[in-house]
Design a protein around this motif. Structure first.
Motif, short mmCIF file in Angstrom:
data_model
loop_
_atom_site.label_atom_id
_atom_site.label_comp_id
_atom_site.label_asym_id
_atom_site.label_seq_id
_atom_site.Cartn_x
_atom_site.Cartn_y
_atom_site.Cartn_z
N PRO A 13 0.87 -1.25 -0.33
CA PRO A 13 0.02 -0.77 0.25
C PRO A 13 0.97 1.33 -0.37
N VAL A 14 0.46 2.18 -0.65
CA VAL A 14 1.40 3.93 -0.29
C VAL A 14 0.96 4.32 1.25
N PHE A 15 1.75 4.37 1.95
CA PHE A 15 1.62 4.85 2.82
C PHE A 15 2.30 6.53 2.81
N GLY A 16 1.27 7.33 4.08
CA GLY A 16 1.36 8.62 3.72
C GLY A 16 1.77 9.00 4.53
N GLY A 17 2.16 10.55 5.31
CA GLY A 17 2.94 10.89 5.95
C GLY A 17 4.37 11.27 5.48
N ILE A 20 9.16 3.37 6.07
CA ILE A 20 8.20 2.82 5.78
C ILE A 20 8.21 1.99 4.68
N THR A 21 8.10 2.18 3.69
CA THR A 21 7.90 1.83 2.40
C THR A 21 9.73 1.20 1.78
N LYS A 22 10.50 2.23 2.29
CA LYS A 22 11.88 0.86 2.00
C LYS A 22 12.11 -0.02 2.64
N SER A 23 12.00 -0.03 4.50
CA SER A 23 11.38 -0.64 5.22
C SER A 23 11.06 -2.23 5.01
N ASP A 61 13.15 -3.69 1.97
CA ASP A 61 14.29 -3.91 1.74
C ASP A 61 13.83 -5.31 3.05
N ILE A 62 12.81 -5.77 4.11
CA ILE A 62 12.72 -7.18 4.78
C ILE A 62 12.23 -8.15 3.63
N GLN A 63 11.52 -7.63 2.33
CA GLN A 63 11.17 -8.70 1.22
C GLN A 63 12.02 -8.76 0.41
N GLY A 64 13.14 -7.74 0.20
CA GLY A 64 14.72 -8.51 -0.98
C GLY A 64 14.84 -9.69 0.38
N SER A 65 15.51 -9.15 1.53
CA SER A 65 16.25 -10.51 2.85
C SER A 65 15.10 -11.65 2.70
#
Length: 203
Positions: A142-146, A152-155, A158-162
Motif C-alpha cells: 500500500p502507499v504510506f502517507g505522511g 516505511i516503504t523502503k523498510s 528491504d525486508i521483502q528483499g531479505s
C-alpha cells in the motif's frame, strides 16, 4: 493399482480395502506369510503414498510465491500420511482381537519411518508457504502517507528483499527437499526459520 494413480486426496479412501487385500495375502499366500515379507510390502505402500504426494506438490510454485494450491496439496499429503497410520492401526487391532496365531505384530517403525519424515517435511513446507504469504504477498505494497511514508516503504521492501534471499537459499539446495533421505534439510530449514524469525522482529 489404484494407489499408483491416486491423487493425495483420494488415498485415505483407498487404504481400508487395500489393507484388507494385504490381510488376505498374509492369510493365504505361501510367499507373503512371514512378518518380514509383509513388513516389506507395507513399507512399499508407504513409499508409494509418498511418491503420489510428491507428484502433486510443486516446489517451484512454492518458491515463486504461488502458494494457495500448494498449501492444499501439502494438507492433502499430510492427511494421506496420517490416514495410512490410522487405518493400519485399526486393521492391526482388528486382526489381533480375532487371530492370536497370525497376529499383526510387525515392525511399525520400519513401515512408517519414511511416512513420518515425509509428513513432517510437508509441515515444514507449509511453514514456508505461510512465510511467503507474510513476507512476499502477491499484491503490491500500500502507499504510506505522511513524512515517514517513504521510510516505511523502503523498510518493508528491504525486508521483502531479505526474505527472497532466504527463499533463494532453499531453491538452490542441491538435493530434493521432499526426499526424506536428505537429512541435511533439518539444518537448512532451521537456518531458514531463524532468518524468518529475525525478519518478524524487524516488522
Amino acid at each position: 493399482q489404484k494407489l499408483t494413480t491416486a491423487e493425495p486426496a483420494d488415498i485415505p479412501d483407498i487404504l481400508p480395502m487395500m489393507l484388507h487385500c494385504i490381510r488376505m495375502i498374509y492369510n493365504v499366500s505361501r510367499f507373503y506369510n512371514t512378518a518380514e515379507r509383509i513388513t516389506s510390502l507395507l513399507r512399499k505402500v508407504s513409499n508409494e503414498i509418498i511418491n503420489r504426494c510428491c507428484a502433486k506438490i510443486s516446489l517451484a510454485d512454492i518458491f515463486d510465491g504461488d502458494v494457495e494450491g500448494c498449501m492444499q496439496s501439502l494438507q492433502e499429503s499430510i492427511s494421506a500420511g496420517e490416514a495410512w497410520k490410522v487405518v493400519y492401526k485399526k486393521t492391526a487391532n482388528a486382526v489381533n482381537a480375532r487371530h492370536q496365531r497370525q497376529a499383526w505384530d510387525f515392525d511399525t517403525s520400519s513401515i512408517f519411518a519414511h511416512i513420518d519424515a515425509f509428513v513432517q517435511r510437508c509441515k515444514d513446507m507449509l511453514e514456508v508457504c505461510m512465510a511467503q504469504m507474510q513476507f512476499a504477498p502477491q499484491e503490491a505494497l500500500p502507499v504510506f502517507g505522511g513524512t515517514r511514508g517513504p521510510e516505511i516503504t523502503k523498510s518493508l521492501l528491504d525486508i521483502q528483499g531479505s526474505f527472497q534471499k532466504l527463499v533463494s537459499s532453499l531453491r538452490g539446495l542441491n538435493y530434493s527437499i521432499l526426499d526424506v533421505k536428505a537429512t541435511r534439510w533439518h539444518d537448512d530449514y532451521n537456518t531458514f526459520k531463524a532468518g524468518v524469525k529475525d525478519l518478524e522482529v524487524m516488522m
